[in-house]
Write a protein that holds these residues in place. Structure first.
Motif, PDB file in Angstrom:
ATOM      1  N   MET A 149       0.826  -1.208   0.000  1.00 21.64           N
ATOM      2  CA  MET A 149       0.000   0.000   0.000  1.00 21.64           C
ATOM      3  C   MET A 149       0.855   1.250   0.000  1.00 21.64           C
ATOM      4  N   PRO A 150       0.383   2.291  -0.588  1.00 19.46           N
ATOM      5  CA  PRO A 150      -0.733   2.361  -1.522  1.00 19.46           C
ATOM      6  C   PRO A 150      -0.437   1.563  -2.793  1.00 19.46           C
ATOM      7  N   ILE A 151      -1.504   1.150  -3.463  1.00 25.29           N
ATOM      8  CA  ILE A 151      -1.343   0.318  -4.650  1.00 25.29           C
ATOM      9  C   ILE A 151      -0.656   1.114  -5.764  1.00 25.29           C
ATOM     10  N   PRO A 152       0.121   0.438  -6.594  1.00 31.22           N
ATOM     11  CA  PRO A 152       0.907   1.135  -7.627  1.00 31.22           C
ATOM     12  C   PRO A 152       0.088   2.028  -8.545  1.00 31.22           C
ATOM     13  N   GLN A 153      -1.090   1.576  -8.998  1.00 34.68           N
ATOM     14  CA  GLN A 153      -1.862   2.420  -9.923  1.00 34.68           C
ATOM     15  C   GLN A 153      -2.343   3.706  -9.254  1.00 34.68           C
ATOM     16  N   TYR A 154      -2.519   3.704  -7.952  1.00 36.07           N
ATOM     17  CA  TYR A 154      -2.873   4.931  -7.245  1.00 36.07           C
ATOM     18  C   TYR A 154      -1.677   5.893  -7.246  1.00 36.07           C
ATOM     19  N   LEU A 155      -0.492   5.342  -7.048  1.00 37.65           N
ATOM     20  CA  LEU A 155       0.710   6.173  -6.996  1.00 37.65           C
ATOM     21  C   LEU A 155       1.042   6.813  -8.343  1.00 37.65           C
ATOM     22  N   TRP A 156       0.585   6.228  -9.443  1.00 35.65           N
ATOM     23  CA  TRP A 156       0.830   6.829 -10.764  1.00 35.65           C
ATOM     24  C   TRP A 156       0.258   8.235 -10.825  1.00 35.65           C
ATOM     25  N   THR A 157      -0.904   8.428 -10.230  1.00 28.98           N
ATOM     26  CA  THR A 157      -1.570   9.726 -10.298  1.00 28.98           C
ATOM     27  C   THR A 157      -1.496  10.507  -8.984  1.00 28.98           C
ATOM     28  N   HIS A 158      -0.975   9.878  -7.937  1.00 26.77           N
ATOM     29  CA  HIS A 158      -0.845  10.519  -6.624  1.00 26.77           C
ATOM     30  C   HIS A 158       0.539  10.224  -6.043  1.00 26.77           C
ATOM     31  N   PRO A 159       1.601  10.720  -6.671  1.00 25.75           N
ATOM     32  CA  PRO A 159       2.947  10.400  -6.179  1.00 25.75           C
ATOM     33  C   PRO A 159       3.206  10.884  -4.753  1.00 25.75           C
ATOM     34  N   GLU A 160       2.469  11.885  -4.307  1.00 30.56           N
ATOM     35  CA  GLU A 160       2.639  12.396  -2.940  1.00 30.56           C
ATOM     36  C   GLU A 160       2.183  11.384  -1.885  1.00 30.56           C
ATOM     37  N   ALA A 161       1.450  10.363  -2.305  1.00 31.03           N
ATOM     38  CA  ALA A 161       0.943   9.355  -1.378  1.00 31.03           C
ATOM     39  C   ALA A 161       1.972   8.271  -1.073  1.00 31.03           C
ATOM     40  N   LYS A 162       3.059   8.237  -1.816  1.00 28.44           N
ATOM     41  CA  LYS A 162       4.086   7.214  -1.595  1.00 28.44           C
ATOM     42  C   LYS A 162       4.601   7.315  -0.167  1.00 28.44           C
ATOM     43  N   LEU A 163       4.695   6.177   0.474  1.00 28.38           N
ATOM     44  CA  LEU A 163       5.168   6.130   1.856  1.00 28.38           C
ATOM     45  C   LEU A 163       6.690   6.099   1.899  1.00 28.38           C
ATOM     46  N   SER A 164       7.260   7.020   2.631  1.00 27.62           N
ATOM     47  CA  SER A 164       8.704   7.014   2.837  1.00 27.62           C
ATOM     48  C   SER A 164       9.030   5.942   3.883  1.00 27.62           C
ATOM     49  N   ASP A 165      10.309   5.650   4.042  1.00 30.49           N
ATOM     50  CA  ASP A 165      10.716   4.698   5.080  1.00 30.49           C
ATOM     51  C   ASP A 165      10.309   5.204   6.457  1.00 30.49           C
ATOM     52  N   ASP A 166      10.411   6.519   6.677  1.00 31.52           N
ATOM     53  CA  ASP A 166       9.984   7.097   7.958  1.00 31.52           C
ATOM     54  C   ASP A 166       8.481   6.942   8.162  1.00 31.52           C
ATOM     55  N   ASP A 167       7.696   7.180   7.092  1.00 26.69           N
ATOM     56  CA  ASP A 167       6.239   6.991   7.174  1.00 26.69           C
ATOM     57  C   ASP A 167       5.910   5.561   7.580  1.00 26.69           C
ATOM     58  N   LYS A 168       6.582   4.618   6.937  1.00 24.25           N
ATOM     59  CA  LYS A 168       6.343   3.195   7.231  1.00 24.25           C
ATOM     60  C   LYS A 168       6.675   2.880   8.680  1.00 24.25           C
ATOM     61  N   LEU A 169       7.779   3.414   9.152  1.00 20.48           N
ATOM     62  CA  LEU A 169       8.185   3.188  10.538  1.00 20.48           C
ATOM     63  C   LEU A 169       7.160   3.772  11.507  1.00 20.48           C
ATOM     64  N   ILE A 170       6.687   4.968  11.233  1.00 20.50           N
ATOM     65  CA  ILE A 170       5.686   5.618  12.095  1.00 20.50           C
ATOM     66  C   ILE A 170       4.406   4.781  12.155  1.00 20.50           C
ATOM     67  N   ILE A 171       3.947   4.341  11.008  1.00 21.37           N
ATOM     68  CA  ILE A 171       2.714   3.544  10.970  1.00 21.37           C
ATOM     69  C   ILE A 171       2.922   2.204  11.657  1.00 21.37           C
ATOM     70  N   ARG A 172       4.047   1.567  11.410  1.00 18.87           N
ATOM     71  CA  ARG A 172       4.304   0.256  12.023  1.00 18.87           C
ATOM     72  C   ARG A 172       4.425   0.371  13.544  1.00 18.87           C
ATOM     73  N   LYS A 173       5.033   1.444  14.024  1.00 17.25           N
ATOM     74  CA  LYS A 173       5.108   1.638  15.481  1.00 17.25           C
ATOM     75  C   LYS A 173       3.711   1.827  16.061  1.00 17.25           C
ATOM     76  N   TRP A 174       2.887   2.626  15.368  1.00 17.63           N
ATOM     77  CA  TRP A 174       1.523   2.827  15.844  1.00 17.63           C
ATOM     78  C   TRP A 174       0.745   1.506  15.832  1.00 17.63           C
TER      79      TRP A 174
END
Length: 151
Positions: A113-138
């Motif tokens: 997530m987010p699914i690749p076809q969503y990221l084609w039109t919404h590149p700002e939605a791509k999760l950074s490594d920090d984003d992933k870490l924040i979500i995984r900790k939560w």
């Protein structure tokens, strides 16, 4: 009329017919703030940027969600996303379901997530490594890892 023009006319005709095929109605059900997920501000910012279009009742419908065949794909993804997890209705889930959803969130942010076809039109939605870490900790209650039962 040349073959190219005939092919273009056929393509445009099919495209026009597609526009009349009924699809799932584009709706955002009313939001009850008491039912929405409660998470720390940094987690909510990530969810709203990268997840809410498919996993909440606050979908931002882009212009191409009115143009078939893209409309079919967008609407299918929203329906399936809300069915799998709806942050706008989080408090309707029992504690066991929330626990299972957090496990799914923990797993899916790494690769799916987010699914690749969503990221084609919404590149700002791509999760950074920090984003992933924040979500995984939560999702893991602060530990940063999840215990999985082997079945």
């Amino acid at each position: 009329m040349g073959i190219f023009l005939r092919m273009c006319a056929i393509f445009l005709g099919i495209f026009a017919v597609f526009q009349f095929i009924p699809t799932y109605e584009k709706i955002n059900p009313e939001i009850d703030s008491f039912l929405e997920i409660k998470a720390p501000k940094n987690v909510m910012q990530i969810f709203k940027r990268s997840c809410y279009d498919c996993h909440s009742n606050e979908t931002r419908w882009p212009w191409y969600s009115d143009v078939a065949p893209m409309s079919w794909i967008v609407r299918r993804d929203v329906v399936n996303g809300r069915r799998a997890l709806n942050f706008s209705e989080w408090e309707n889930y029992d504690e066991e379901k929330k626990k299972e959803l957090k496990k799914q969130i923990y797993r899916s942010v790494a690769f799916a997530m987010p699914i690749p076809q969503y990221l084609w039109t919404h590149p700002e939605a791509k999760l950074s490594d920090d984003d992933k870490l924040i979500i995984r900790k939560w999702a893991s209650g602060g530990s940063g890892y999840m215990h999985y039962e082997v079945r």
